[in-house]
Design a protein around this motif. Sequence first.
Motif, PDB file in Angstrom:
ATOM      1  N   HIS A 163       4.959  -4.910  -7.925  1.00 12.62           N
ATOM      2  CA  HIS A 163       5.990  -5.283  -6.953  1.00 12.62           C
ATOM      3  C   HIS A 163       5.805  -6.744  -6.544  1.00 12.62           C
ATOM      4  O   HIS A 163       4.755  -7.123  -6.046  1.00 12.62           O
ATOM      5  N   ASP A 164       6.823  -7.528  -6.769  1.00 13.35           N
ATOM      6  CA  ASP A 164       6.782  -8.933  -6.372  1.00 13.35           C
ATOM      7  C   ASP A 164       7.526  -9.185  -5.069  1.00 13.35           C
ATOM      8  O   ASP A 164       7.499 -10.294  -4.551  1.00 13.35           O
ATOM      9  N   ASP A 165       8.187  -8.180  -4.555  1.00 15.58           N
ATOM     10  CA  ASP A 165       8.972  -8.334  -3.338  1.00 15.58           C
ATOM     11  C   ASP A 165       8.551  -7.249  -2.349  1.00 15.58           C
ATOM     12  O   ASP A 165       9.169  -6.194  -2.276  1.00 15.58           O
ATOM     13  N   LEU A 166       7.459  -7.512  -1.626  1.00 11.93           N
ATOM     14  CA  LEU A 166       6.926  -6.552  -0.658  1.00 11.93           C
ATOM     15  C   LEU A 166       6.904  -7.169   0.733  1.00 11.93           C
ATOM     16  O   LEU A 166       6.749  -8.377   0.883  1.00 11.93           O
ATOM     17  N   PHE A 167       7.026  -6.331   1.721  1.00 12.02           N
ATOM     18  CA  PHE A 167       6.856  -6.755   3.114  1.00 12.02           C
ATOM     19  C   PHE A 167       5.772  -5.861   3.692  1.00 12.02           C
ATOM     20  O   PHE A 167       5.968  -4.660   3.860  1.00 12.02           O
ATOM     21  N   ILE A 168       4.605  -6.439   3.959  1.00 13.97           N
ATOM     22  CA  ILE A 168       3.458  -5.684   4.455  1.00 13.97           C
ATOM     23  C   ILE A 168       3.057  -6.257   5.811  1.00 13.97           C
ATOM     24  O   ILE A 168       2.969  -7.479   5.973  1.00 13.97           O
ATOM     25  N   GLY A 169       2.775  -5.371   6.764  1.00 13.21           N
ATOM     26  CA  GLY A 169       2.328  -5.816   8.082  1.00 13.21           C
ATOM     27  C   GLY A 169       3.337  -6.732   8.736  1.00 13.21           C
ATOM     28  O   GLY A 169       4.509  -6.381   8.883  1.00 13.21           O
ATOM     29  N   ASP A 170       2.885  -7.922   9.088  1.00 18.83           N
ATOM     30  CA  ASP A 170       3.765  -8.889   9.747  1.00 18.83           C
ATOM     31  C   ASP A 170       4.579  -9.712   8.758  1.00 18.83           C
ATOM     32  O   ASP A 170       5.308 -10.625   9.141  1.00 18.83           O
ATOM     33  N   GLY A 171       4.451  -9.408   7.470  1.00 20.61           N
ATOM     34  CA  GLY A 171       5.221 -10.097   6.452  1.00 20.61           C
ATOM     35  C   GLY A 171       4.573 -11.366   5.917  1.00 20.61           C
ATOM     36  O   GLY A 171       5.147 -12.025   5.046  1.00 20.61           O
ATOM     37  N   SER A 172       3.393 -11.714   6.417  1.00 15.94           N
ATOM     38  CA  SER A 172       2.760 -12.947   5.946  1.00 15.94           C
ATOM     39  C   SER A 172       2.278 -12.781   4.505  1.00 15.94           C
ATOM     40  O   SER A 172       2.003 -11.678   4.033  1.00 15.94           O
TER      41      SER A 172
END
Length: 124
Positions: free
Chosen positions: A47-56
Motif C-alpha cells: 500500500h502506497d496510500d495509507l493514513f496511519i495515526g496522525d497521518g505523518s
Amino acid sequence: MPHTTVEYSGTLVEALDRPAFGAALHEALVTVAGGRAGGCKTRFVRHDDLFIGDGSAHHAMIHVEIALLSGRTPEVKRALTEAVLAALREHTAPTPQYAVQFSVDLRDLDRDAYVVHENPRTAS
C-alpha cells in the motif's frame, strides 16, 4: 488452506524480506496450527496510500490476516499469532525513520461452508 494476506506500507518494501517471512509463516502454519504445507497461500499487498495515526509520513505498518479452518483451540491460535509476530520482527530490517506497527489477525473459516477444488495436473 490456510490463506494469508500480508498488507504493508510501501515505505517498507526494502525492509520486509517477503520470501523469508513467507517461508517462516508457512512453517508456523504447519508446525503450530497443523496446516497442510501444500495448501498454504500467502498474498503480499503493498500500500502506497495509507493514513496511519496522525497521518505523518513516519508511520508504517505490516498487518497479517490469516484465514484458517475452524477447530483450533484458543491456545493454538494465540501460539500461532505470537509465532507470526516473531517472524515479522525477524524478517523486517530495522527502519529507525519509521514507527512501524505490526499486527496479526486470525480468523476462522467455517469448515462446513469452505470449499476448495484442486484441478489435477495434466501431462503435456
